[in-house]
Design an enzyme around this catalytic site. Structure first.
Site, short mmCIF file in Angstrom:
data_model
loop_
_atom_site.label_atom_id
_atom_site.label_comp_id
_atom_site.label_asym_id
_atom_site.label_seq_id
_atom_site.Cartn_x
_atom_site.Cartn_y
_atom_site.Cartn_z
N ASN A 13 7.35 -11.91 0.21
CA ASN A 13 7.66 -13.00 -0.95
C ASN A 13 6.16 -13.63 -1.02
OD1 ASN A 13 8.18 -15.13 -2.60
ND2 ASN A 13 9.72 -16.34 -1.19
N TRP A 14 5.59 -13.43 -2.04
CA TRP A 14 4.43 -13.95 -2.42
C TRP A 14 4.21 -15.38 -2.91
CZ3 TRP A 14 1.65 -9.39 -5.37
CH2 TRP A 14 1.42 -8.15 -4.53
N LYS A 15 5.57 -15.89 -3.23
CA LYS A 15 5.52 -17.33 -3.64
C LYS A 15 4.48 -17.71 -4.75
CE LYS A 15 7.36 -18.52 0.98
NZ LYS A 15 7.25 -19.50 2.03
N HIS A 103 16.09 -19.53 -2.36
CA HIS A 103 15.06 -19.58 -1.45
C HIS A 103 15.05 -21.31 -1.00
CE1 HIS A 103 11.31 -20.17 0.53
NE2 HIS A 103 11.17 -18.57 0.76
N GLU A 105 12.76 -23.44 -0.61
CA GLU A 105 11.93 -24.05 -1.69
C GLU A 105 12.54 -24.50 -2.99
OE1 GLU A 105 8.56 -21.31 -1.04
OE2 GLU A 105 8.42 -21.88 1.09
N GLU A 175 16.79 -17.94 6.64
CA GLU A 175 15.34 -18.69 6.88
C GLU A 175 15.37 -19.95 7.35
OE1 GLU A 175 12.08 -16.33 4.36
OE2 GLU A 175 13.08 -17.84 2.97
N GLY A 181 6.47 -21.07 7.07
CA GLY A 181 4.95 -21.56 6.89
C GLY A 181 4.67 -22.39 7.82
N SER A 221 7.76 -17.33 9.38
CA SER A 221 6.63 -17.22 10.20
C SER A 221 6.82 -15.61 10.68
CB SER A 221 6.34 -18.27 11.25
OG SER A 221 5.97 -19.59 10.59
N GLY A 242 6.65 -14.34 4.16
CA GLY A 242 5.63 -15.32 3.08
C GLY A 242 4.35 -15.01 3.38
N GLY A 243 3.72 -15.85 4.11
CA GLY A 243 2.33 -16.00 4.32
C GLY A 243 1.59 -14.69 4.75
P1 13P Z 1 6.64 -17.59 5.93
O1 13P Z 1 6.53 -16.20 6.61
O2 13P Z 1 5.07 -17.98 5.45
O3 13P Z 1 6.95 -18.55 7.19
O4 13P Z 1 7.68 -17.71 4.71
C1 13P Z 1 8.68 -17.24 5.01
C2 13P Z 1 9.39 -17.21 3.68
O5 13P Z 1 9.90 -18.33 3.04
C3 13P Z 1 9.60 -16.11 2.96
O6 13P Z 1 10.56 -16.07 1.75
#
Ligand code: 13P
Length: 261
Positions: A13-15, A103, A105, A175, A181, A221, A242-243
Site C-alpha cells: 500500500n503506497w498510500k 483502511h 487512515e 492492522e 508507520g 511496520s 506500507g512504508g
Molecule cells: P506501515 O507498513 O508503514 O506500518 O503501514 C502499514 C499500513 O498501513 C499498510 O496499509
C-alpha cells in the site's frame, strides 16, 4: 503460515507516495527482483495512488508481470455526483484486482464508518474485484483490553449481508493502528491471536467454510526482517505493507520471506 488452499498475499500500500513516473520505476525494479518461484509461492499486489493506476497497469500488461494491480479506496456507487470520488467500475475497467476498504487512515482521517466500509465491500465484489477489508484497534483500545471486541465488531459490520462464497474469496487485513508507520510491530503471538479471533468471528457470523478460506493479512511496520516469523503463524496468510513497500529492494525481500522457510 496459511493452511493449504490459502495462498499468501503480500500487498504494497503506497498510500500518498510516488507520482506516476516513480510508480513505473518502482514496479519495474520490483519485477527485476521477483522470480517465477516467488509468484508461484506468493500472490503480490501493489496499490499506487489513483493517478498512477493507468501507468502501472500498462507496464504490468506490456511486460507480462504477474503482479496484481490494487487500489487504496473507492466509492460504493457506480457513478453520480460525488466530486473527487472514483467508482468501483472505473477501477475494474483498469484491471484492478484488489481494493483496500476501510483502511484506518480512511476511517480516522476521512470519517469512514463501518456502514460505509460494508457498502464498499459489496460494491467492490459486485464490480468483480476483491476487497481487502481493514480492521484494527487504537492503542487505548489495546491497553483497555478490548482489542478482540473492537476488531470483531468491525468484522461483523463490514461483512453484513456478504454471502459465504463472497467472504471466502475476500481478504481481511488486521492492522493494529498503533503499529502503522511507527516501527512498532505486534509480536507474532499477538498478531496470531487477533487473526485467529477474526477467523472465529467469520465462522460465527458467516460460515465455517468462509472462515477457513478467507485470507487474513497482518499489517503494521512489516519489514524484511520480521516477515518470516509473522507469516509462520497459522492464521496469518499475508501482509499489508506500507512504508517498506515503497522501496523495491525491501518489498522484494518481504515477498521472498518464503525462501527462508
Ligand atoms: P506501515 O507498513 O508503514 O506500518 O503501514 C502499514 C499500513 O498501513 C499498510 O496499509
Amino acid at each position: 503460515m496459511a493452511t493449504e488452499g490459502r495462498k499468501p498475499l503480500i500487498s504494497g500500500n503506497w498510500k500518498m507516495h510516488h507520482n506516476h513516473f516513480e510508480a513505473i520505476q518502482t514496479v519495474q525494479k520490483l519485477s527485476y527482483q521477483l522470480t517465477s518461484a516467488d509468484y508461484r509461492a506468493v500472490d503480490v499486489s501493489v496499490h499506487p495512488p489513483f493517478t498512477d493506476l493507468r501507468s502501472v497497469q500498462t507496464v504490468l500488461d506490456a511486460d507480462e508481470i504477474p503482479i496484481s494491480l490494487g487500489a487504496q479506496h473507492c466509492h460504493w456507487e457506480d457513478k453520480g455526483a460525488f466530486t473527487g470520488e472514483v467508482s468501483p467500475l472505473m477501477l475494474a475497467k483498469l484491471d484492478v484486482a484488489y481494493v483496500i476498504a476501510g483502511h484506518s487512515e480512511r476511517r480516522d482521517l476521512f470519517g469512514e464508518t463501518d456502514e460505509m466500509v460494508n457498502a464498499k465491500v459489496k460494491a467492490i465484489i459486485a464490480a468483480g474485484m476483491t476487497p481487502i477489508m481493514c480492521v484494527g484497534e487504537h492503542l487505548e483500545e489495546r491497553e483497555a483490553g478490548v482489542t478482540e471486541e473492537r476488531v470483531s465488531s468491525q468484522v461483523r459490520a463490514g461483512l453484513a449481508g456478504v454471502t459465504s462464497e463472497q467472504v471466502a474469496a475476500m481478504v481481511i487485513a488486521y492492522e493494529p493502528i498503533w503499529a502503522i508507520g511507527t516501527g512498532r510491530t505486534a509480536t507474532p503471538d499477538d498478531a496470531q491471536a487477533v487473526c485467529a479471533a477474526i477467523r472465529k468471528v467469520v465462522g460465527d457470523a458467516v460460515s465455517t467454510e468462509a472462515a477457513s478460506a478467507v485470507r487474513i493479512q497482518y499489517g503494521g511496520s512489516v519489514k524484511p526482517t520480521n516477515t518470516a516469523e509473522l507469516m509462520a503463524q497459522d492464521d496469518i496468510d499475508g501482509a499489508l505493507v506500507g512504508g517498506a513497500s515503497l522501496d523495491p529492494d525491501d518489498f522484494s525481500r518481504i515477498v521472498q520471506y518464503h525462501l527462508a522457510e
